[in-house]
Write a protein that holds these residues in place. Sequence first.
Motif, short mmCIF file in Angstrom:
data_model
loop_
_atom_site.label_atom_id
_atom_site.label_comp_id
_atom_site.label_asym_id
_atom_site.label_seq_id
_atom_site.Cartn_x
_atom_site.Cartn_y
_atom_site.Cartn_z
N GLY A 354 15.03 65.40 45.17
CA GLY A 354 15.69 64.58 44.15
C GLY A 354 15.41 63.09 44.34
N GLY A 357 11.79 62.38 43.49
CA GLY A 357 11.56 62.37 42.04
C GLY A 357 12.11 61.11 41.39
N PHE A 358 13.28 60.68 41.85
CA PHE A 358 13.89 59.47 41.29
C PHE A 358 13.02 58.24 41.56
N LEU A 383 12.04 62.51 34.83
CA LEU A 383 12.15 62.49 36.29
C LEU A 383 13.54 62.03 36.73
N SER A 387 16.05 64.59 38.62
CA SER A 387 16.30 64.19 40.01
C SER A 387 17.78 63.93 40.26
N CYS A 391 20.02 65.89 43.10
CA CYS A 391 20.72 65.15 44.16
C CYS A 391 22.22 65.40 44.13
#
Length: 529
Positions: A354, A357-358, A383, A387, A391
């Motif tokens: 996560g 991706g962030f 994204l 993400s 998370c």
Amino acid sequence: MAATATVRNAGGVVPAADQPMDTKRVIAFFAMVFGMFMSILDIQIVSASLAEIQAGLGAGADEIAWVQTSYLIAEVIMIPLSGVLARILSTRVLFAMSAAGFTMASALAATATNIEQMIVYRAIQGFIGGGMIPSVFAAAFTIFPPSKRNIVSPIIGLVATLAPTIGPTIGGYISHAMSWHWLFLINVIPGILVTAVTWSLIDFDEPELSLFKKFDWWGLASMALFLGTLEYVLEEGNGKDWFNDEHIVLGTIAMVIGAVVFFYRVFRVDFPVVDLRAFTNRNFAFGSLFSFVMGVGLYGLTYLYPLYLGRIRGYDSLMIGETMFVSGAAMFMTAPVAGALSSRLDPRVMMMIGFGGFSAGTLLMTGMTAEWDFYELLLPQILRGCSLMLCMVPINNIALGTLPPERIKNASGLFNLTRNLGGAVGLAIINTMLTQRSDEHYARLSEHITWSNPAALNWLNSVGGNYDTYGLDGASAAVKKLSGLVTQQSWLLSFIDVFMGLTVLFFSLIFLTLLIKRPAAAAPAGSGH
């Protein structure tokens, strides 16, 4: 009733290993989730429609921001307080009263005829509505057995992240289709239903009215002063040039005094207004830290994207809302995936994916230009949405999933407070960075545009000539246009700086994740940590 299948203890319910879920409780929980959705949605629902509200109330430009600020300040005080109130009054009484009060305050806000009334009604709405948010997190981790967490956790994670993300979209549509009054009236019927259902069906715990005698009123007053002035300083600081403004200085002094008294009371009285001992649990402490940073990402990007689209692209609130809808759709699609993964993957691995991706999404944004539109923002927004969900689910489970039941009510208030404070701190830093960096970039760019620069002169002559052919003052029009271009580029470069800062922040969290212990089963009732 499902009480026979559970073990009651002070302040909570310990679920049996895999009892069948009581339908009544499931319905009550979903009603609570909907109440939380309304409360979180209302933070952002006005953000795209402030201009309409300002015109309707005849408010000044500096006053209208308080429609949002008053709600946030009041909510941030109630969220940590709700743990103590839930113990004294019971979840049923607190939640139903919060839902009823929130509904009435929403109706009042729609009747406001001046900005002063609106600010008061919004503060009442935020304060009372804030009691609904932690109650949902507490209920999810006390009434559902651990085997159901991979279904329940994505639901509350989705609501907590989706509501502020789609708030501007929904607000933009409502104020365009009807009027700004409906931003508040839309809460009335659902609010009445949530109040009725939760009052009838919640039976998770019993009130402990005897604790009311030990309630720490000085602790409450100092916490309200500390958190209220902290939120005020963070919200207003950049616009007022921080400590060059008398009100910010006074607010900071009040904040420090409130903090000193609050922390003294928390550690000295028998029944503190907020129990900070939950932070002695390592996973809860790390989960709260991650929640704080997620607040920066969640509220920061919900602010940055519309600001870019409005300031650089010239979008109106409806166009901004339609562009921002992508993030919300991505979250919605990812929630069941995150739930399925949470029972198969180590939560630390999910968080790493996560955070990665962030940071990839914000890194893509560092290549932005003034021409970036819906399609260029598509992948970064997907994204971001995916993400955030990957998370949030493990962060919720890590923070609250290993606490003993009697600690969860209180801890859920602290946990939700960290996300809101993360948003407030993040927005203050982002705003300050944008202001300072755009000034610096403007100064740097201006150095290159001088009368000795042939390219600049050619551009001025060319553009000025065009204006001259229409009988206008070409020279002054060209200089004005060039100044506007430099301003736009300086803002664009400052946006890129902020996105790069967010990239570094979220990438660094990948390594911080390694410090978390893999969560075991929930701690037994009565355990010290």
